[in-house]
Enzyme design. Sequence first.
Site, PDB file in Angstrom:
ATOM      1  N   GLU A  58       0.814  -1.218   0.000  1.00  0.00           N
ATOM      2  CA  GLU A  58       0.000   0.000   0.000  1.00  0.00           C
ATOM      3  C   GLU A  58       0.849   1.270   0.000  1.00  0.00           C
ATOM      4  OE1 GLU A  58      -4.067  -1.345   2.170  1.00  0.00           O
ATOM      5  OE2 GLU A  58      -2.340  -1.214   3.502  1.00  0.00           O
TER       6      GLU A  58
HETATM    7  C1  ACM Z   1      -2.033  -5.551   3.932  1.00  0.00           C
HETATM    8  O1  ACM Z   1      -3.094  -6.063   4.331  1.00  0.00           O
HETATM    9  N1  ACM Z   1      -1.969  -4.249   3.685  1.00  0.00           N
HETATM   10  C2  ACM Z   1      -0.849  -6.336   3.715  1.00  0.00           C
END
Ligand code: ACM
Length: 538
Positions: free
Chosen positions: A347
Amino acid sequence: MKVYGGRRGLASLLLALSTGLATVGYGALSITPAEAAVTPVPFSSVVPAVAVSTPTSGVTYGIGAATTIYTEPGSTAAASVGGYLAGLLRPSTGYPLPVTAASGSSPSDGISLLLSGAPSSAGNEGYQMDVTADAIVIRANRPAGLFAGVQTLRQLLPAAAESTTAQPGPWPVAGGRIVDYPRFAYRGAMLDVARHFFPVSTVERYIDEIALYKINHLHLHLSDDQGWRIAVNSWPDLAVHGGSTAVGGGAGGYYTQADYQQIVDHAASRHITIVPEIDMPGHTNAALASYAELNCNGVAPPLYTGTDVGFSSLCTSKELTYTFIDQVVGELAALTPGPYVHIGGDEASSTQPADYAAFINRVQQIVAAHGKTVVGWHDIVNATPLPSTVAQFWGTTSRNAAVTSAAQRGTKIIMSPANLTYLDMKYNSRTTLGQNWAAYIDVKNAYGWNPGAYLSGVGESSVLGVEAPLWTETLKTLPDLEYMAFPRLPAIAELGWSPYSTHDWKAFGQRLGAQGPRWRVMGLNYYRSTQVTWPAGS
Ligand code: ACM
């Protein structure tokens, strides 16, 4: 010396039968008649399902007052597995259960933990267990296999064996042979100690609980936007300032290096390897808030206690960023005996794609220079994985072209599909804890997939194993963690350990239900899923 553990067991069994079926209260928890049942637990009740078993009908071994635990002569590791077994069973049985070196390789009494005579199929983590009326003999090629065999033995005993106070017994173990070994080398659980901080004692308890299901890695998510949880001597404000709060604005906390070592040592005593994660370049607000110079604009943001993702990034163009990572990874690698350092990488939506790839490639070199193997969330396949780098798949669908092509180029994958393995997902719309962005996951969904054939184009040989992550935006206490992990964690553990030929939802549901009385005696706060038939009293 021959000690008639089997006959003593029979005597106490007859005594229990004659003392009747009333509920017997010993200590904090009363033991129901079902739990005091004299029928030995069948091999088919063990979770994860054992690979090969051959029961001998009508034969049981009874652990008795004269039972001795014998361990491989000259092996301190085998002796400590013996000590661990004795430590589990002394409180509940009230027996002395001395632990002593075996005098030969063909024991005729007691419980033996031997590093000789195991079949090669047992590999490094498997074992063979033979139960006769006179003796239990667990043989393994490595101490980890003895430990796995002890977990099986635990589950073959009545639930009351888990009590911390003396129980009446009897303690029968079903006769026969088990030969058991894991399907995948990596069987993991992850605990997010960043969104909420959990004390060492809670992590140790979670380690003890996952060990019962033959999990062999605990991944600790040690840093995120909301908190930095490990002391780093060269950058002390990371923990002191960056660790000073949590989601919702609580007090936070951090592990001193001694605390972390205590966790590593406790895990090692349960044959579990700690995989530390420092998430980067995103999920770094706690670090950026602690040191202004890590920010591209030289200004430290405030600490963050919300639950958004994707807004923070280390300054990938600053040389200081790589000095920082080198020093942090250096200290963490020195404290971590296991082979892996997890660099997160998920992310990173505030980092430009080209900067992200260059950053991950450079960080991989730093980790390698400290002698460790890189693990990252699967987003890292957008960089150039080193041949040894492991990608952890956390997507919500069974297709991901970038992960598939990385796997085809040799990258090994840990399977953590968020819609199947994320233990923080709610069971259903009525679950008060947890989130639902990936899915509602009841036990049948958690169990109902095949890690070796799930992700399109990623076959069994590309899969290093499975991991069940437990994110803690909504979870604050040990009972919260337990409620979300149980009973789904044992489902993921079975996918990681048992041959896929044993895969059978109906049989699994029964095995799982049989764990309920055990969890009740352990004081473990589990979710009583309506998909499972729990025995009366559990
Ligand atoms: C995640 O759930 N951002 C690895």
